[in-house]
Design an enzyme around this catalytic site. Structure first.
Site, mmCIF file in Angstrom:
data_model
loop_
_atom_site.group_PDB
_atom_site.id
_atom_site.type_symbol
_atom_site.label_atom_id
_atom_site.label_comp_id
_atom_site.label_asym_id
_atom_site.label_seq_id
_atom_site.Cartn_x
_atom_site.Cartn_y
_atom_site.Cartn_z
ATOM 1 C CG HIS A 49 4.582 8.985 -4.613
ATOM 2 N ND1 HIS A 49 4.739 7.689 -4.000
ATOM 3 C CD2 HIS A 49 4.364 8.731 -5.891
ATOM 4 C CE1 HIS A 49 4.208 6.895 -4.821
ATOM 5 N NE2 HIS A 49 3.878 7.499 -5.876
ATOM 6 C CG HIS A 54 0.800 26.281 -16.693
ATOM 7 N ND1 HIS A 54 1.180 27.607 -16.300
ATOM 8 C CD2 HIS A 54 -0.472 26.058 -16.934
ATOM 9 C CE1 HIS A 54 0.169 27.999 -15.684
ATOM 10 N NE2 HIS A 54 -1.006 27.153 -15.891
HETATM 11 O O1 JB2 Z 1 15.655 0.031 3.445
HETATM 12 C C1 JB2 Z 1 15.338 -0.548 2.364
HETATM 13 C C2 JB2 Z 1 14.106 -1.354 2.042
HETATM 14 N N1 JB2 Z 1 12.963 -0.935 2.943
HETATM 15 C C3 JB2 Z 1 11.858 -2.015 1.901
HETATM 16 N N2 JB2 Z 1 16.162 -1.334 1.383
HETATM 17 C C4 JB2 Z 1 16.163 -2.004 0.138
HETATM 18 N N3 JB2 Z 1 16.986 -2.111 -0.591
HETATM 19 N N4 JB2 Z 1 14.879 -2.485 0.088
HETATM 20 C C5 JB2 Z 1 13.636 -2.140 0.952
HETATM 21 N N5 JB2 Z 1 12.640 -2.620 0.927
HETATM 22 C C6 JB2 Z 1 12.084 -3.355 0.007
HETATM 23 O O2 JB2 Z 1 11.194 -2.600 -0.768
HETATM 24 C C7 JB2 Z 1 10.987 -4.604 0.624
HETATM 25 O O3 JB2 Z 1 11.841 -5.720 1.194
HETATM 26 C C8 JB2 Z 1 10.287 -4.831 -0.628
HETATM 27 O O4 JB2 Z 1 10.748 -5.709 -1.415
HETATM 28 C C9 JB2 Z 1 10.277 -3.653 -1.280
HETATM 29 C C10 JB2 Z 1 8.854 -2.922 -1.253
HETATM 30 O O5 JB2 Z 1 7.732 -3.399 -1.982
HETATM 31 P P1 JB2 Z 1 6.355 -3.183 -1.615
HETATM 32 O O6 JB2 Z 1 5.822 -3.880 -2.784
HETATM 33 O O7 JB2 Z 1 5.869 -3.399 -0.668
HETATM 34 O O8 JB2 Z 1 6.269 -1.680 -1.738
HETATM 35 P P2 JB2 Z 1 6.546 -0.576 -3.096
HETATM 36 O O9 JB2 Z 1 7.361 0.366 -2.228
HETATM 37 O O10 JB2 Z 1 7.556 -1.474 -4.118
HETATM 38 O O11 JB2 Z 1 5.408 -0.289 -3.771
HETATM 39 C C11 JB2 Z 1 4.349 0.606 -3.222
HETATM 40 O O12 JB2 Z 1 4.544 1.974 -3.639
HETATM 41 C C12 JB2 Z 1 4.289 2.268 -4.715
HETATM 42 C C13 JB2 Z 1 4.515 3.522 -5.151
HETATM 43 C C14 JB2 Z 1 3.131 -0.152 -3.535
HETATM 44 O O13 JB2 Z 1 2.231 0.123 -2.471
HETATM 45 C C15 JB2 Z 1 2.800 0.127 -4.760
HETATM 46 O O14 JB2 Z 1 1.353 -0.317 -5.246
HETATM 47 C C16 JB2 Z 1 2.857 1.677 -5.183
HETATM 48 N N6 JB2 Z 1 2.618 1.681 -6.883
#
Ligand code: JB2
Length: 215
Positions: free
Chosen positions: A150, A141
């Site tokens: 995050h 609360h």
């Molecule tokens: O500037 C960007 C950029 N930088 C990275 N613009 C766009 N449009 N996309 C971007 N990306 C993309 O985000 C990367 O190319 C990649 O496809 C994606 C990040 O994917 P990843 O699986 O490495 O991390 P995530 O950020 O989706 O997830 C992390 O954080 C979550 C909260 C993971 O570690 C998860 O386990 C966690 N739950």
């Protein structure tokens, strides 16, 4: 009612979890994902339709909703920059709440924030823009969580805690009641925070101690 079209910015692990919630809510047609590079691949059945450079044209084509689906590990700066870039183009950012989350009706949640399955946000708390309240996190609360934070899976935030913008609360961390966490702070996984934490530092351990200042 016609579904609203939405583009997702970032096509990795976090994006998959957001897609699964959007599919359950079923209010949005996910037009596609923009990522760092355009490739013939699908994320949970959704196409990569371009890169950030294509976002203006995608907006002009009539897709006016977006979410930042790049997640964050330790640092929310990238999510903050992407949010501002898409905001300048004109995108709207819906609030997305998993049907499997429990959010008390007095809670205020600002644009672009996603509340993941199993999380609980209790009475009179407020959550800013573009935050992730990740799986199974508890926000008790009267908390204030500022923009671009995050709160990662299983973090426990007790009542009347304030968390400054851009901060990252690591997996399973515990913040006791009434604590103020500054802006752009990283709290390490499993830490237990029992004293206020200043801006721009990394704090870890039980009890959490500052181990590093950020630039
Ligand atoms: O500037 C960007 C950029 N930088 C990275 N613009 C766009 N449009 N996309 C971007 N990306 C993309 O985000 C990367 O190319 C990649 O496809 C994606 C990040 O994917 P990843 O699986 O490495 O991390 P995530 O950020 O989706 O997830 C992390 O954080 C979550 C909260 C993971 O570690 C998860 O386990 C966690 N739950």
């Amino acid at each position: 009612m016609a579904k609203k079209k939405i583009v997702l910015i970032g096509g990795g692990g976090h994006c998959k979890v957001v897609i699964s919630i959007l599919k359950k809510i079923n209010n949005f047609e996910i037009t596609g994902i923009v990522d760092n590079y355009k490739a013939e691949r699908l994320i949970s059945g959704i196409k990569i339709i371009g890169t950030d450079d294509d976002l203006k044209d995608i907006y002009k084509s009539g897709i006016h909703n977006a979410l930042i689906t790049v997640g964050s590990i330790k640092d929310n700066t990238k999510r903050y920059k992407l949010f501002n870039m898409a905001r300048k183009i004109g995108y709207n950012f819906p609030v997305i709440i998993s049907p499997e989350a429990i959010v008390e009706k007095s809670v205020k949640i600002d644009e672009g924030t996603v509340v993941m399955p199993g999380s609980i946000v209790n009475i009179d708390s407020s959550i800013g823009k573009n935050c992730i309240i990740n799986t199974g996190a508890i926000i008790e609360h009267d908390c204030i969580i500022e923009n671009h934070c995050h709160i990662t899976p299983g973090a426990h935030i007790s009542g009347t805690v304030n968390i400054g913008k851009l901060s990252f609360i690591g997996i399973g961390a515990t913040i006791i009641q009434g604590i103020k966490i500054g802006k752009n702070v990283t709290i390490g996984a499993g830490s237990v925070v029992i004293k206020d934490i200043l801006d721009k530092v990394i704090a870890v351990g039980n009890p959490a101690k500052i181990v590093k200042s950020k630039k």
